[in-house]
Motif scaffolding. Structure first.
Motif, PDB file in Angstrom:
ATOM      1  N   ILE A  54     -12.806  21.614  73.808  1.00 45.37           N
ATOM      2  CA  ILE A  54     -13.386  21.004  75.024  1.00 45.37           C
ATOM      3  C   ILE A  54     -13.878  19.767  74.571  1.00 45.37           C
ATOM      4  O   ILE A  54     -13.597  18.698  75.400  1.00 45.37           O
ATOM      5  N   LYS A  55     -14.674  19.584  73.778  1.00 43.42           N
ATOM      6  CA  LYS A  55     -15.220  18.401  73.514  1.00 43.42           C
ATOM      7  C   LYS A  55     -14.235  17.435  73.194  1.00 43.42           C
ATOM      8  O   LYS A  55     -14.383  16.091  73.438  1.00 43.42           O
ATOM      9  N   ARG A  56     -13.305  17.799  72.251  1.00 41.28           N
ATOM     10  CA  ARG A  56     -12.366  16.795  71.941  1.00 41.28           C
ATOM     11  C   ARG A  56     -11.487  16.229  72.976  1.00 41.28           C
ATOM     12  O   ARG A  56     -11.052  15.246  73.211  1.00 41.28           O
ATOM     13  N   THR A  57     -11.287  17.174  73.914  1.00 38.67           N
ATOM     14  CA  THR A  57     -10.300  16.833  75.015  1.00 38.67           C
ATOM     15  C   THR A  57     -10.991  16.001  75.865  1.00 38.67           C
ATOM     16  O   THR A  57     -10.532  14.888  76.447  1.00 38.67           O
ATOM     17  N   TYR A  58     -12.272  16.252  76.227  1.00 36.69           N
ATOM     18  CA  TYR A  58     -12.978  15.180  77.082  1.00 36.69           C
ATOM     19  C   TYR A  58     -13.409  13.889  76.565  1.00 36.69           C
ATOM     20  O   TYR A  58     -13.212  12.806  77.181  1.00 36.69           O
ATOM     21  N   SER A  59     -13.405  14.138  75.201  1.00 34.85           N
ATOM     22  CA  SER A  59     -13.880  12.795  74.409  1.00 34.85           C
ATOM     23  C   SER A  59     -12.423  11.818  74.414  1.00 34.85           C
ATOM     24  O   SER A  59     -12.417  10.532  74.841  1.00 34.85           O
ATOM     25  N   LYS A  60     -11.333  12.361  74.308  1.00 40.02           N
ATOM     26  CA  LYS A  60     -10.173  11.808  74.473  1.00 40.02           C
ATOM     27  C   LYS A  60      -9.757  11.070  75.554  1.00 40.02           C
ATOM     28  O   LYS A  60      -9.366  10.085  75.969  1.00 40.02           O
ATOM     29  N   ALA A  61     -10.231  11.974  76.867  1.00 38.94           N
ATOM     30  CA  ALA A  61     -10.127  11.547  78.265  1.00 38.94           C
ATOM     31  C   ALA A  61     -11.010  10.521  78.690  1.00 38.94           C
ATOM     32  O   ALA A  61     -10.652   9.462  79.240  1.00 38.94           O
ATOM     33  N   LEU A  62     -12.125  10.314  77.962  1.00 40.91           N
ATOM     34  CA  LEU A  62     -13.355   9.277  78.104  1.00 40.91           C
ATOM     35  C   LEU A  62     -12.744   8.142  77.244  1.00 40.91           C
ATOM     36  O   LEU A  62     -12.751   6.877  77.751  1.00 40.91           O
ATOM     37  N   GLU A  63     -12.282   7.985  76.328  1.00 37.10           N
ATOM     38  CA  GLU A  63     -11.730   7.149  75.468  1.00 37.10           C
ATOM     39  C   GLU A  63     -10.281   6.370  76.361  1.00 37.10           C
ATOM     40  O   GLU A  63     -10.313   5.260  76.214  1.00 37.10           O
ATOM     41  N   TYR A  64      -9.552   7.231  77.017  1.00 35.20           N
ATOM     42  CA  TYR A  64      -8.205   6.510  77.649  1.00 35.20           C
ATOM     43  C   TYR A  64      -8.594   6.375  78.876  1.00 35.20           C
ATOM     44  O   TYR A  64      -7.470   5.857  79.577  1.00 35.20           O
ATOM     45  N   PHE A  65      -9.539   6.688  79.643  1.00 37.86           N
ATOM     46  CA  PHE A  65      -9.664   6.664  80.896  1.00 37.86           C
ATOM     47  C   PHE A  65      -9.170   5.352  81.677  1.00 37.86           C
ATOM     48  O   PHE A  65      -8.749   5.152  82.528  1.00 37.86           O
ATOM     49  N   ASP A  66      -9.701   4.283  80.922  1.00 36.44           N
ATOM     50  CA  ASP A  66      -9.663   2.728  81.461  1.00 36.44           C
ATOM     51  C   ASP A  66      -8.142   2.224  81.167  1.00 36.44           C
ATOM     52  O   ASP A  66      -7.713   1.090  81.796  1.00 36.44           O
ATOM     53  N   LYS A  67      -7.226   3.026  80.484  1.00 39.89           N
ATOM     54  CA  LYS A  67      -5.782   2.962  80.293  1.00 39.89           C
ATOM     55  C   LYS A  67      -5.005   3.589  81.454  1.00 39.89           C
ATOM     56  O   LYS A  67      -3.766   3.591  81.293  1.00 39.89           O
ATOM     57  N   THR A  68      -5.648   4.543  82.027  1.00 41.62           N
ATOM     58  CA  THR A  68      -4.929   5.313  82.948  1.00 41.62           C
ATOM     59  C   THR A  68      -5.134   4.815  84.371  1.00 41.62           C
ATOM     60  O   THR A  68      -6.022   3.884  84.637  1.00 41.62           O
ATOM     61  N   ARG A  69      -4.297   5.073  85.602  1.00 38.78           N
ATOM     62  CA  ARG A  69      -4.307   4.453  86.791  1.00 38.78           C
ATOM     63  C   ARG A  69      -5.059   5.472  87.709  1.00 38.78           C
ATOM     64  O   ARG A  69      -4.896   6.453  87.459  1.00 38.78           O
TER      65      ARG A  69
END
Length: 275
Positions: A54-69
């Motif tokens: 879960i930590k890795r999943t949300y870390s990846k989501a935070l890392e890529y959030f500004d590349k998503t629409r």
């Protein structure tokens, strides 16, 4: 299909929309944590591993959030991110377990007869040791375990599970059959199998699994004499899993930490707007 190809697919879908606001992470992604944690916990069958996933999943989501629409389908996106974290987490184990996917014991019919199977009643099903069940789940190769978790924990049908895992629907059915048979062999029979019987075929396994779950698969003719026994076995394990794989909540510590990270992102975005 790896994480980055999934990400590119999702980005192409959202290209026509405005960039995401970090507040969407708080309103749309964070409430999914318990749902995702359930999937992570039963996919790993281990609390410590589930926390890491879960930590890795949300870390990846935070890392890529500004590349998503903006307007992203967070449920789909976050589940795909988690699924790829699971594949990364078990990459070495998957290589080791390749031979176990074709374990001979999963292809033979049980040595229990119809009367013995009928003695496995509701009280026995309800009294199963949950910890032992989780230990057995851990021993099942992850590629067999995941379709089962999609079906039991997320309540996804074979077609939707096949879309996420990127394998044919028939393969999903046979893997669910084999995962349940694995559990039955260890939990109920102590690996009692009947090697005098002909081995089950792929089409037999997927049809029995589909019959158990009410899924529609194109059926053909086959000569399995013990169809009813194998069907009972699948139904027994399905009941056990539905009773004992009860919902679990993500630890509060993880929730609090991620909330702080997301709020910091929101504040940072607001400062940039003021500038």
């Amino acid at each position: 299909m790896n994480y980055f190809s999934n990400l590119l697919t999702l980005l192409s879908v959202f290209d026509h929309q405005e960039k995401i606001n970090p507040k969407e992470l708080e309103t749309d992604a964070l409430p999914l944590m318990n749902w995702l944690y359930n999937f992570a916990f039963y996919s790993a069958a281990d609390k410590s591993s589930a926390k890491k996933l879960i930590k890795r999943t949300y870390s990846k989501a935070l890392e890529y959030f500004d590349k998503t629409r903006g307007g992203a389908d967070y449920k789909t996106w976050m589940l795909r991110v988690l699924l790829n974290r699971i594949y990364e987490f078990y990459s070495k184990e998957r290589e080791i377990q390749k031979n176990e996917l074709d374990s001979e014991n999963l292809f033979f019919v049980t040595s229990l007869n119809e009367n013995e199977l009928s003695e496995i009643n509701e009280s026995i099903i309800k009294s199963v040791d949950r910890e032992k069940l989780l230990e057995i789940l851990q021993r099942i190769p992850i590629d067999l375990r995941l379709p089962l978790i999609f079906q039991v924990v997320l309540k996804y049908n074979y077609e939707l599970a096949a879309e996420y895992i990127d394998i044919p629907v028939g393969t999903i059915a046979s893997r669910i059959f084999r995962a349940r048979k694995w559990i039955f062999n260890e939990l109920i029979t102590g690996n009692k199998i009947n090697e005098s019987q002909p081995k089950l075929e792929y089409k037999e396994m997927k049809f029995i699994s589909a019959e158990t779950d009410g899924e529609k698969l194109e059926k053909g003719n086959f000569s399995l004499n013990n169809f009813s026994n194998e069907l009972i076995i699948q139904q027994i394990i399905k009941k056990i899993l539905e009773i004992h794989l009860n919902p679990v909540e993500a630890p509060e510590g993880i929730k609090s930490k991620l909330k702080r990270k997301i709020k910091n992102l929101i504040k940072k975005g607001e400062r940039n707007i003021r500038k």
